[in-house]
Scaffold this active site. Structure first.
Site, mmCIF file in Angstrom:
data_model
loop_
_atom_site.group_PDB
_atom_site.id
_atom_site.type_symbol
_atom_site.label_atom_id
_atom_site.label_comp_id
_atom_site.label_asym_id
_atom_site.label_seq_id
_atom_site.Cartn_x
_atom_site.Cartn_y
_atom_site.Cartn_z
ATOM 1 N N SER A 76 -9.308 1.196 3.045
ATOM 2 C CA SER A 76 -8.469 2.017 2.199
ATOM 3 C C SER A 76 -7.360 1.239 1.481
ATOM 4 C CB SER A 76 -7.819 3.107 3.043
ATOM 5 O OG SER A 76 -6.963 2.535 4.031
ATOM 6 N N LYS A 112 0.869 -1.181 0.000
ATOM 7 C CA LYS A 112 0.000 0.000 0.000
ATOM 8 C C LYS A 112 0.906 1.230 0.000
ATOM 9 C CE LYS A 112 -3.627 2.053 2.952
ATOM 10 N NZ LYS A 112 -4.408 1.869 4.196
ATOM 11 N N SER A 147 -9.580 -1.086 7.180
ATOM 12 C CA SER A 147 -8.974 -0.871 5.868
ATOM 13 C C SER A 147 -8.204 -2.033 5.285
ATOM 14 C CB SER A 147 -8.064 0.362 5.920
ATOM 15 O OG SER A 147 -8.831 1.525 6.009
#
Lengths: 66, 482
Positions: free
Chosen positions: B164, B90, B188
């Protein structure tokens, strides 16, 4: 400052300025107003919750844990 | 773009293979790390223009790492199951010499001078970094407001992959990354795992170092893996877990062998289900049906299911949101005041909101959180794990996104069923448990005691082994080249 409702957008605008956030554009203010109105319910809920907590020492545990 | 998407690749590389299987083929030299990495990079080339899962692809570095792995394995220096395995980060993990953006204009050209601890640990394990994946802006803004396109859900490109860790979930599900490291502050890792039909675990708070990871909310942030199977998640967590003095939240506890209990029967384990707090009116009927069936399946495997009712959860989202908005504001305070235009509109409003929280309100939230944690720890005297849906809904169409509804139906609402476990700081995994009629995956959440990820993995693996969901993949056709 606190999560308590402002009567008007102008009140919120003034508070934002006071908080150092500057002069907000109308569309910025509109979205902040929606978020703030929703968040006020969280403030109320948390005040009610701690009123129901008969163990004041919880706050020290919370600080240690966080 | 019409689905199915089409990707090409050399023969012999199964894009949806598990790390556990591929690792054995790498170890025995049935396939080489360079062949494997090349195949995945080709697939990224074909699919990423449609999925936007990656912001940055580090192809040259990946091939250098793959060549190194190949040399080491050939010389008999196999490092373990991640050696030569392609993975992604990420784009909130700092990577030395590689742009790290948090999917935000504010960090558009930032190139860190250090690696996050997790990056170093994956490197030590011999894993091959493919690149940096899309996220919501600074892990919490709207998916559509960053300077790069939003990642899309490989099951249906009209839907978001949730967030996310959105690109992470999309990349793993689409077979363009064998595993991904994500971040979970409220949901997330688990929500994108659920939305994309893969597996993701939020480890116990403190289990994995956050050193070198862009913060969102210090007292809630965790780092963890997404992968296509429970075992693969366990293997990746094994590589990144452990004490790190550079993270003040890091816990000095032993790291067990996370896959030690996989395959061990779950007969006699006690499973808690809190229907009042996790099966409420916001839960979609299709989600309810799938998760209830999963609970019955786990009961058929020999676990004992009992009703529980966790205290204080009515306040979980209030506490989560107030802590989250305050800590986020604190991290971004200087920039949101001086350069607010660097943020997308909804993140700008959210970060400003934190300025309105009083000190007392923040403490109220932490105090309520302590009650939630205490209540959950008490429940874990009666049960070994708790089952729940991961999210109340199973998907969100891009054309239905309304950032103003963050707290009234969005990630800040009580439809986010991952939040109570985030508040408690306990480990929680999401794995697939079925599909909605729309063809989108549904996630089952399993939470456990602090630092007992092994039991969470045990139950998740038993369910996975008894059901077909992990063998189902998005509609992507593979054109095999000789």
């Amino acid at each position: 400052m606190s999560l308590r409702a402002f009567a008007t957008k102008d009140d919120l605008r003034a508070a934002a300025r006071e908080a150092g956030l500057g002069d907000l554009e109308p569309e910025e203010l509109a979205l902040l107003k929606i978020f703030h109105d929703d968040a006020c319910a969280f403030g109320d809920a948390l005040r009610n919750a701690v009123a129901a907590d008969d163990e004041p020492a919880t706050v020290f545990r919370a600080l240690r844990a966080s | 773009v019409k689905q199915p998407l089409t990707a090409s690749g050399p023969a012999g590389v199964e894009p949806f293979g598990s790390i556990a299987d591929i690792a054995e083929r790498l170890r025995t030299k049935a396939i080489s790390p360079v062949e494997l990495t090349t195949a995945v990079l080709q697939r990224i080339d074909a699919l990423n223009p449609h999925l936007h899962a990656f912001i940055t692809v580090t192809a040259d570095r990946a091939l250098v790492q793959a060549e190194r792995a190949e040399r080491e394995i050939a010389a008999g220096r196999w490092r373990g199951p991640l050696h030569g395995i392609p993975f992604s980060l990420k784009d909130v993990y700092e990577t030395k010499g590689i742009r790290t953006t948090a999917h935000s204009r504010a960090l558009e050209d930032w190139i860190p001078e250090r690696d996050a601890t997790c990056v170093t640990r994956m490197d030590d394990a011999g894993a091959v970094l493919l690149g940096k994946t899309a996220t919501q802006e600074f892990s919490t803004g709207a998916v559509t407001e960053g300077p790069w396109p939003a990642a899309r859900n490989p099951w249906n490109l009209d839907y978001t992959p949730s967030g996310s860790s959105s690109g992470a979930g999309a990349a793993v599900a689409a077979g363009i990354s064998f595993a991904a490291l994500g971040g979970d502050t409220g949901a997330s890792i688990r929500m994108p795992a659920a939305a994309n039909g893969c597996v993701g675990i939020r480890p116990t708070y403190g289990r994995v170092s956050r050193h070198g990871v862009i913060p969102l909310s210090w007292s809630l942030d965790t780092c963890g893996p997404l992968a296509r199977t429970v075992r693969d998640c366990a293997l990746v967590l094994q590589a990144i877990a452990g004490y790190d003095p550079r993270d003040p939240g890091s816990a000095k506890v032993d790291v067990p062998t996370f896959d030690a209990l996989l395959g061990t029967p779950i007969r006699g384990l006690r499973v808690g289900v809190d229907r009042r707090n996790f099966f409420h009116e916001l839960v979609d009927p299709q989600v309810r049906t799938a998760v209830e069936e999963a609970i019955r399946a786990i009961e058929r495997l020999g676990a004992t299911v009992r009703e529980i009712e966790l205290p204080w959860l009515a306040y979980a989202h209030a506490a989560q949101n107030v802590i989250h908005m305050t800590e986020s504001h604190a991290y971004h305070e200087t920039r949101i005041k001086r350069e607010p235009y660097l943020y997308g509109p909804s993140l700008r409003a959210y970060l400003r909101l934190g300025a309105f929280v009083s000190g007392a309100e923040y403490l109220h939230a932490q105090r309520v959180r302590a009650k939630i944690r205490a209540g959950m720890l008490a429940a874990f005297h009666e049960v070994d794990v708790i089952l729940a849906p991961t999210g109340a809904r199973f998907g969100e169409r891009f054309d239905e996104i309304d950032a103003s509804k963050r707290f009234s139906g969005g990630i800040g609402s009580k439809g986010n069923l991952a939040v109570p476990f985030s508040q408690a700081g306990v480990p929680a995994i999401s794995l697939p448990c079925g599909f909605a009629a729309e063809g989108l995956p549904i996630g089952l959440q399993i939470a456990g005691r602090p630092f007992d990820e092994a039991t969470v993995f045990q139950v998740a693996h038993a369910y996975e082994a008894a059901t077909p969901w992990h063998d189902m993949h998005p509609p992507i056709e593979l054109e095999t080249k000789p």
